[in-house]
Scaffold this motif. Structure first.
Motif, short mmCIF file in Angstrom:
data_model
loop_
_atom_site.label_atom_id
_atom_site.label_comp_id
_atom_site.label_asym_id
_atom_site.label_seq_id
_atom_site.Cartn_x
_atom_site.Cartn_y
_atom_site.Cartn_z
N HIS A 199 -4.70 -8.53 -9.07
CA HIS A 199 -3.89 -8.69 -7.80
C HIS A 199 -2.58 -9.33 -8.57
O HIS A 199 -2.68 -10.38 -9.25
CB HIS A 199 -4.33 -9.96 -6.99
CG HIS A 199 -5.67 -9.53 -6.18
ND1 HIS A 199 -5.57 -8.52 -5.26
CD2 HIS A 199 -6.92 -9.77 -6.57
CE1 HIS A 199 -6.96 -8.38 -4.84
NE2 HIS A 199 -7.92 -9.04 -5.76
N ARG A 256 -9.46 -6.18 -1.33
CA ARG A 256 -10.14 -7.57 -1.29
C ARG A 256 -11.40 -7.10 -0.40
O ARG A 256 -12.31 -8.13 -0.78
CB ARG A 256 -9.49 -8.70 -0.67
CG ARG A 256 -8.30 -9.00 -1.85
CD ARG A 256 -7.62 -10.51 -1.22
NE ARG A 256 -6.66 -10.88 -2.01
CZ ARG A 256 -6.52 -11.64 -3.19
NH1 ARG A 256 -7.70 -11.97 -3.47
NH2 ARG A 256 -5.24 -11.82 -3.71
N GLU A 271 -11.34 -6.58 -9.75
CA GLU A 271 -10.05 -6.61 -8.67
C GLU A 271 -8.90 -7.05 -9.53
O GLU A 271 -9.07 -8.09 -10.21
CB GLU A 271 -10.09 -7.48 -7.60
CG GLU A 271 -11.35 -6.97 -6.54
CD GLU A 271 -11.36 -8.16 -5.29
OE1 GLU A 271 -10.41 -8.91 -5.19
OE2 GLU A 271 -12.44 -8.31 -4.82
#
Length: 380
Positions: A336, A367, A334
């Protein structure tokens, strides 16, 4: 308070007299054993010696009912007298009672733990506080606790005792030391309390309050329930299911509530490529049978962030969260961008093998991502 203490003293005195009358032990020596810290009950109230003595006459299986003795040190139908005479006979009986209290009682129909095998388990569990337990005294303690006692198919000195067979096998595996359990779903809930209480007693330190068995909590295990139902199949899913059931029984496989739990355990054990492929196929079948099941979320690895000053709209950070991929050879990452005015978010599967077998479950945020096997996705 004084009345309660007097009642306690009176009960101890009555128990000491009952033990003295049965064994020929002097009253004062019997009373010392009744009042021993080891005999006050760790997993329940101090056991009643009068109840213990009474079952030798009135118990439906081991009671004499006014006739010749039915139970002796060697077990059922032992005609030799009980071998009393040590300063610890009663204390050791109290410890055997505590060891049996450890296990969840079973019904008479489910009584399957052989008394002779159980007495060896109890010996090893209680050592060095109690180094020898006879078959007869094990049966005697079980009778006093009201546990089901069932005769074996071949009449003899042994009985089947109504306790959880799975919990007994876990403790046996633990105390044997040869192949210690690596999964603990069958660990008796009170085992830590019993071991700690014995150690504190031996050290002469105060023992924690008596343990109270908690109310049963039902935990949903949908994947586990589905998988064990496949064990009769004659294919690779059946093979996986039988291996899983065997691992559960031998305490080397944890109960897996979800496909993700199962995959994580499998990858951690470094399976063969064939075993991994069979597991992915099995999980794909599970998702086809249960399309609303939560997708697979592999193991978390790390989280990092770098501060960014921003470009006029204020400071923020660049965040990176890393997980293992399903096969364990790559990553799910992930990223961000938490900078005001930008705020971009992405998640990627960085593994060539897994990209050919898995996809991100639709309709979930970056998420809240999860993976499902491609084989479980209906083809247009």
């Amino acid at each position: 308070m004084a009345s309660s203490r007097n009642n306690s003293d009176r009960a101890s005195q009555q128990d000491a007299r009952a033990w003295s009358a049965l064994t020929g032990t002097k009253y004062t020596a019997s009373l010392r054993q009744v009042e021993s810290p080891f005999a006050q009950g760790f997993l329940g109230d101090r056991f009643s010696v009068r109840t213990l003595v009474g079952v030798l006459d009135d118990h439906p299986v081991v009671g004499s009912h006014g006739g010749p003795p039915v139970l002796g040190d060697n077990g059922m139908w032992d005609t030799t007298p009980w071998r009393f005479g040590t300063k610890k006979d009663l204390v050791e009986m109290a410890l055997v009672v505590e060891a049996l209290r450890l296990f969840t009682p079973a019904t008479e129909a489910d009584a399957a733990v052989h008394s002779y095998r159980l007495k060896h388990t109890v010996e090893k569990l209680l050592a060095p506080h109690c180094n020898y337990v006879t078959n007869g005294r094990l049966i005697w303690a079980a009778a006093a606790l009201g546990l089901p006692l069932v005769e074996t198919e071949t009449p003899g000195p042994n009985l089947l005792v109504g306790i959880s067979e799975a919990e007994h096998d876990y403790v046996r595996q633990l105390v044997d030391g040869s192949t210690p359990p690596t999964a603990h779903h069958h660990r008796p809930a009170a085992l830590d309390h019993l071991e700690e209480s014995l150690a504190r007693c031996a050290a002469g330190t105060p023992v924690a309050p008596r343990w109270v068995r908690p109310a049963p909590v039902v935990v949903a295990t949908p994947f586990h329930d589905w998988l064990i139902a496949q064990a009769d199949r004659n294919d690779r899913v059946g093979d996986i299911a039988r291996d899983y059931v065997g691992g559960i029984e031998y305490n080397i496989q944890s109960i897996c509530a979800s496909g993700g739990d199962f995959l994580e355990e499998l990858v951690a054990s470094w399976p063969s490529a064939n075993a991994y492929d069979a597991a992915v196929h099995t999980i794909a079948e599970w998702f086809m049978a249960s399309p609303d099941a939560d997708p697979v979320r592999p193991k978390f690895v790390s989280r990092s962030s770098d501060d960014v000053s921003g470009w006029g709209a204020g400071a923020g950070d660049m965040e990176k969260v890393t997980f293992l991929c399903p096969c364990g050879d790559g990553e799910v990452v992930e990223e961000h961008d938490n900078v005001p005015g930008f705020r971009e978010h992405s998640v990627n599967l960085w593994c060539d093998r897994c990209r050919g077998e898995w996809d991100f479950a639709p309709g979930r945020s970056v998420r809240d991502w999860g993976l499902i096997p491609l084989a479980s996705v209906p083809q247009p």
